[in-house]
Design a protein around this motif. Sequence first.
Motif, PDB file in Angstrom:
ATOM      1  N   LEU A 102      67.609 111.657 -73.098  1.00 47.14           N
ATOM      2  CA  LEU A 102      68.807 111.078 -73.703  1.00 47.14           C
ATOM      3  C   LEU A 102      69.669 112.164 -74.325  1.00 47.14           C
ATOM      4  N   HIS A 105      71.312 114.772 -71.699  1.00 49.84           N
ATOM      5  CA  HIS A 105      72.373 114.248 -70.848  1.00 49.84           C
ATOM      6  C   HIS A 105      73.573 113.749 -71.658  1.00 49.84           C
ATOM      7  N   LEU A 162      74.462 105.477 -71.094  1.00 49.38           N
ATOM      8  CA  LEU A 162      73.129 106.069 -71.153  1.00 49.38           C
ATOM      9  C   LEU A 162      72.369 105.549 -72.370  1.00 49.38           C
ATOM     10  N   HIS A 179      70.677 108.344 -62.879  1.00 48.30           N
ATOM     11  CA  HIS A 179      71.614 109.135 -63.679  1.00 48.30           C
ATOM     12  C   HIS A 179      71.626 110.585 -63.206  1.00 48.30           C
TER      13      HIS A 179
END
Length: 458
Positions: A102, A105, A162, A179
Amino acid sequence: MDEDVFDSVTWESASAPYDVDYAVKQAGPGFKQSTAGAEEPHSPHDPKWEGYLITIVKDPVKELAETKDAYVSYLVVAKTNLPIFSSQSPSARRRFQDFVFLRDHLVKDFPACVVPALPDKHRLEYITGDRFSPEFMERRRLELHRFLERIARHPTLQRSTLLRAFLESTEWHVYMHQHLAHPPGPEPTPGLLDNISDTLLNAFARVRKPDERFLEMRESVDKFEEGLVLSERLWNRIRGRTNDLMTDYHDLAVAAQGLGFLESGITDPLNHFSNTLLEFSALLRHKTQTSTDPFLVHLHSLLIYSHANRAVLKLRDQKQLDFEELSDYLSGVTLERDRLSAIISGHAGSSGLGLSAYLKDKVDAIRGADDDRSRVEKMRKLDIKIKELQDAVTTAHETSDAFSDETLREQRIFQNTKEAEMKEMLSNLADGEIEFYQSAMEEWDRIIPIIQRIRVDV
C-alpha cells in the motif's frame, strides 16, 4: 535554547483525537471532513475534504503458527461516508507486507503527496523479544495504526482506489497483481524531457531562482526536525537515568529490609518502607513502559514522517530544475541556429557570436563542413530540435507550476496532521506523568506517618 524549536506548531488549533467508537468530530486537523455545512477553502491551496475516514488497526494474530511461514495479521476496520467505498464500515485482515505494498504504490501513484513511512520490519526501539512476542506485536500494531491514520487524514489519499481495495477487498492479492499489471494513469514513456532532464539533474544540485515560499517551508522543516532530534536525545537520556533510579530504589529497598532484620523493634515499619520503595521502583518502570517509550516511538515516527515531507519539497525543486535547465538548453540551441542563419545570409559570420562560435567555424572549415548545403541541413535539424525543446519546456513549466501548487496544499495538510499529533503526543505524555506523580504521592503519603512513628532508643 534561544528560541522555541516547535514554534511552527499552532497549539490553539482544535484537535480531534482518535475515537474508537467512531464518533465523527466535525472540527480539528485532519478531521474537518464533513461535506455538509463545511466552509469552502479560503485559497486554492487550502485542503478540502469530501468526507471522513476513520481507521483503526487492532487484534494482531499469529497465522500459520507452527510453520516456517508464520506471520502476524492485523484486523483493519474503518468508518467512512466517502462515496468511493461500497460500505460505510469496511474491514479486512492484512499482514505487514500488505501495508508495504500500500505504501510503496501510494508513493508511485501520488508523487506530490506526503505519504507516511512504515516502521522498519525487524527493528523497533525499546522492545525485547522476537517479532511474535506480545510486546513486539502490540508496538507494531500501534505503528501501523498511526501509519493508516495519517493516510486516512489525507484528503487525496483517503479517496484512492488502492486504499479502498486495501480496506474492503476480499481478493486483495488478486487486486495487487492487477495493480502491478495496470497501474492507474498512463504508463510514462521516456521522451526528450526525460532524456535531457535526467542528465541535467545529475550535473546541477540547486535551483537558480528559488521560490521564497518553499525556502521558508524548508527552513520550517529544518527547525521542526531539529527540535524533534533534540527532544529525542534528551528523553533518551531521561529514560536511561530513570532506569538507573529504578535499580537504585530496588537496591535501597533490599537494604532497608535487611536493616529491619537487625533492628527488631522497627522491623515492621522498615518492611513497609521497603515495600514502598519497591512499589515506587515499579511505578518508574510502569511510567517508562506506558508513557516514555510510546512518546519516544511517536517522536521518532513523526521525525520520519517529516522526512517524507522533506522529500516532496526536494522533488518540487527537481521539477523546477527541469524547467530551468531545459530553458537554458533551448536558448543554446536557438543561439546556434541563429549563428548558422547569420553565416548563410552572409551578414555576420561568426563575428559577434563569441570565441566559441568562431572556433567552431574554423573546425567545421577544416573538416570541410562549412558549405551552405551542410549548414542548411544542420539548420533544419536544429529547427526540429527547437520545436521539440519548446514543447518540452512548456511541459516542464506546466509540470513545475502544478507540482508547486500541489506542494503548497500538501504543506497545509502536513501542518494539520503535525498539530494534531503533537497535541496528542504531548497530552499522552503529560497524562502519564500526572498519573505517575499521583500514584507516587499516594504511596509516600501512606508510608510517611509510619516512618514518623519510629522511635529508636539511643
